[in-house]
Design an enzyme around this catalytic site. Structure first.
Site, PDB file in Angstrom:
ATOM      1  N   LYS A 153     -37.894 -37.342  18.795  1.00 14.71           N
ATOM      2  CA  LYS A 153     -37.405 -37.793  17.492  1.00 14.71           C
ATOM      3  C   LYS A 153     -37.246 -39.308  17.464  1.00 14.71           C
ATOM      4  O   LYS A 153     -37.204 -39.909  16.385  1.00 14.71           O
ATOM      5  CB  LYS A 153     -36.074 -37.118  17.154  1.00 14.71           C
ATOM      6  CG  LYS A 153     -36.180 -35.631  16.855  1.00 14.71           C
ATOM      7  CD  LYS A 153     -34.838 -35.067  16.420  1.00 14.71           C
ATOM      8  CE  LYS A 153     -34.907 -33.569  16.163  1.00 14.71           C
ATOM      9  NZ  LYS A 153     -35.037 -32.780  17.409  1.00 14.71           N
ATOM     10  N   GLU A 158     -25.299 -31.802  23.322  1.00 17.92           N
ATOM     11  CA  GLU A 158     -26.498 -31.362  24.024  1.00 17.92           C
ATOM     12  C   GLU A 158     -26.449 -31.734  25.501  1.00 17.92           C
ATOM     13  O   GLU A 158     -26.843 -30.941  26.367  1.00 17.92           O
ATOM     14  CB  GLU A 158     -27.715 -31.988  23.352  1.00 17.92           C
ATOM     15  CG  GLU A 158     -29.029 -31.534  23.905  1.00 17.92           C
ATOM     16  CD  GLU A 158     -30.180 -32.005  23.053  1.00 17.92           C
ATOM     17  OE1 GLU A 158     -31.279 -31.455  23.216  1.00 17.92           O
ATOM     18  OE2 GLU A 158     -29.999 -32.914  22.213  1.00 17.92           O
ATOM     19  N   CYS A 202     -32.375 -26.629  11.063  1.00 17.48           N
ATOM     20  CA  CYS A 202     -33.175 -27.468  11.948  1.00 17.48           C
ATOM     21  C   CYS A 202     -33.671 -26.752  13.197  1.00 17.48           C
ATOM     22  O   CYS A 202     -34.380 -27.359  14.007  1.00 17.48           O
ATOM     23  CB  CYS A 202     -32.381 -28.711  12.341  1.00 17.48           C
ATOM     24  SG  CYS A 202     -31.979 -29.741  10.909  1.00 17.48           S
ATOM     25  N   HIS A 226     -33.127 -31.836  21.686  1.00 18.46           N
ATOM     26  CA  HIS A 226     -32.998 -31.962  20.231  1.00 18.46           C
ATOM     27  C   HIS A 226     -32.839 -33.444  19.907  1.00 18.46           C
ATOM     28  O   HIS A 226     -33.500 -33.953  19.007  1.00 18.46           O
ATOM     29  CB  HIS A 226     -31.798 -31.158  19.737  1.00 18.46           C
ATOM     30  CG  HIS A 226     -31.651 -31.174  18.251  1.00 18.46           C
ATOM     31  ND1 HIS A 226     -32.538 -30.547  17.413  1.00 18.46           N
ATOM     32  CD2 HIS A 226     -30.719 -31.746  17.445  1.00 18.46           C
ATOM     33  CE1 HIS A 226     -32.168 -30.737  16.155  1.00 18.46           C
ATOM     34  NE2 HIS A 226     -31.057 -31.463  16.150  1.00 18.46           N
ATOM     35  N   HIS A 285     -36.843 -36.907  12.496  1.00 20.44           N
ATOM     36  CA  HIS A 285     -36.324 -35.542  12.442  1.00 20.44           C
ATOM     37  C   HIS A 285     -36.831 -34.872  11.167  1.00 20.44           C
ATOM     38  O   HIS A 285     -36.309 -35.104  10.073  1.00 20.44           O
ATOM     39  CB  HIS A 285     -34.798 -35.575  12.461  1.00 20.44           C
ATOM     40  CG  HIS A 285     -34.160 -34.227  12.615  1.00 20.44           C
ATOM     41  ND1 HIS A 285     -34.861 -33.040  12.601  1.00 20.44           N
ATOM     42  CD2 HIS A 285     -32.844 -33.867  12.785  1.00 20.44           C
ATOM     43  CE1 HIS A 285     -34.033 -32.022  12.752  1.00 20.44           C
ATOM     44  NE2 HIS A 285     -32.803 -32.501  12.861  1.00 20.44           N
ATOM     45  N   PHE A 321     -27.669 -27.424  11.405  1.00 18.10           N
ATOM     46  CA  PHE A 321     -26.504 -27.266  10.549  1.00 18.10           C
ATOM     47  C   PHE A 321     -26.265 -25.782  10.306  1.00 18.10           C
ATOM     48  O   PHE A 321     -27.201 -25.004  10.132  1.00 18.10           O
ATOM     49  CB  PHE A 321     -26.716 -27.977   9.220  1.00 18.10           C
ATOM     50  CG  PHE A 321     -26.585 -29.475   9.292  1.00 18.10           C
ATOM     51  CD1 PHE A 321     -26.154 -30.102  10.435  1.00 18.10           C
ATOM     52  CD2 PHE A 321     -26.886 -30.257   8.185  1.00 18.10           C
ATOM     53  CE1 PHE A 321     -26.030 -31.488  10.501  1.00 18.10           C
ATOM     54  CE2 PHE A 321     -26.764 -31.635   8.228  1.00 18.10           C
ATOM     55  CZ  PHE A 321     -26.331 -32.252   9.391  1.00 18.10           C
TER      56      PHE A 321
END
Length: 423
Positions: free
Chosen positions: A342, A321, A170, A310, A347, A406
């Site tokens: 997002k 975050e 990502c 993010h 996403h 990930f």
């Protein structure tokens, strides 16, 4: 010590949920609307998560021939459309300086949609172990190798310089632009067509994220399904899309009198070497990437005017975050606006980093910070200024955009206005 060279952003192209093309995309974000809805690409009834942010994309309207639409995976179609818009926005004709033009395209899951479709076709819906390749499309090989994305964008741009696909989950969209910056710093190219694409809305992807409970099970009101930093958040909304930025060396942009939208002044990534999907709560690895990117940009924490988060809407990511921003920005963390787009466009895995960078450039252009939609019940553990619900008019000279993927990937990119106005 001399600051590392920056790259000039001279063109943007976007294919996003709720807005194909830069004007429609930016209108969606600044209005605070959401593009999340019940999945239409397949029957979502058997799945835990039944919502997604889909692109209303017409290949013919994007200038793709019927033959190209038939041979290209949906993600490749997005990449070509975004690249064409970005090159036109930059005023660069395809093939203008082929040997000095490079391509850097990110993707997390490659040609997932087409691979799954063809497997279903040749296996009789998954019933047969031995499959007959004669039932597959003749260009099946292209779906197996994500390098086709770089190839198609290179053909679109007439680029004969370095070409690569960056796949770091990502963070791919941020890392592809960071690679473009590196090519310019190293003198390998004068122009880099950089961005990312993904079209993962398919049964296999839905099943994978269902298995680890990463996506939201909310389907009562799809428009409210993505709720980053909200106390009630319960996972991310799967999406698709692409964005491409035209990067140039500042000298090349100046020689041709290009309009410069922003500078990519710093980019750094880290890996936490910790867990496939888990994150330490202290945000140390993301903070290390932020610190490095700020140092490259010769930017102090208090110079950041906006943090594009993010903000996936998972419990652990939003906490991680928030901790990273506090760790790197110190007391300024509570003064700077932070938001997650997002909440509006979902996403799109590897593509989202480039889509977010496009939003950052537009935020600087118009001095507008896009909001975090659906943030109605703040989480006490996420206690920064997340610009809830409504866009905010604010001077934006320097932006920090961060991503988490990930595998433990953490990336930070710093964008600056070409000529920062005096405070």
């Amino acid at each position: 010590m001399t600051a590392p060279a920056a790259a000039a952003v001279t063109g943007l192209g976007v294919v996003a949920p709720g807005g194909v093309g830069v004007p429609a995309f930016w209108d969606l974000l600044t209005s605070g609307r959401t593009a999340t809805r019940t999945i239409t690409a397949f029957d979502p009834a058997p799945f835990r998560s039944r919502v997604a942010a889909e692109c209303d994309f017409d290949p013919s309207a994007a200038g793709l021939s019927p033959a190209d639409a038939a041979r290209l995976d949906r993600a490749a179609q997005f990449a070509v459309a975004a690249a064409r818009e970005a090159l036109a926005d930059a005023g660069i004709a395809p093939g203008a300086d082929p040997e000095r033009t490079a391509v850097s395209i990110g993707s997390a899951v490659g040609c997932t949609t087409s691979l799954e479709r063809e497997y279903v076709r040749v296996s009789g819906g998954g019933r047969h172990w031995e499959v007959d390749h004669a039932y597959a499309v003749p260009h099946l090989y292209d779906f197996h190798v994500p390098s086709t994305f770089a190839r198609e964008v290179a053909w679109t741009a007439g680029a004969e310089g370095p070409a690569a696909v960056v796949s770091t989950g990502c963070t791919s969209g941020l890392d592809a632009v960071a690679h473009g910056l590196a090519l310019i710093r190293e003198g390998e190219a004068d122009v880099v067509v950089a961005g990312a694409t993904d079209a993962p809305i398919s049964p296999i992807t839905a099943a994978c994220f269902d298995a680890i409970r990463a996506t939201t099970p909310s389907d009562g009101d799809p428009a409210r399904a993505s709720r980053p930093f909200d106390r009630t958040r319960d996972g991310f909304v799967l999406a698709e899309g692409a964005a491409v930025l035209v990067l140039e060396s500042t000298a090349h942009a100046a020689r041709r009198g290009a309009r410069v939208l922003a500078h990519v002044s710093g980019a750094a990534n880290r890996c936490n070497a910790f867990h496939m999907t888990g994150l330490r709560p202290d945000g140390r690895e993301m903070s290390a990437a932020i610190d490095d990117a700020l140092a490259q940009a010769r930017t102090a924490p208090e110079d950041i005017d906006y943090v594009n988060a993010h903000g996936s809407g998972t419990k652990q990511n939003d906490r991680h975050e928030t901790a990273a921003v506090k760790r790197s920005l110190g007391h300024h963390a509570h003064a700077v606006p932070v938001s997650s787009i997002k909440s509006m466009v979902g996403h799109s895995l590897g593509a989202i980093g480039s889509i977010e960078l496009a939003a950052c450039v537009l935020a600087m252009r118009d001095d507008v910070v896009p909001p975090t939609a659906n943030l109605t019940e703040p989480d006490p553990e996420c206690d920064l200024d997340y610009v809830p619900l409504t866009a905010r008019d604010q001077r934006v000279d320097t932006v920090l955009s961060v991503g988490s993927g990930f595998g433990g990937f953490q990336t930070a990119v710093v964008l600056t206005r070409p000529e920062r106005r005096p405070s």
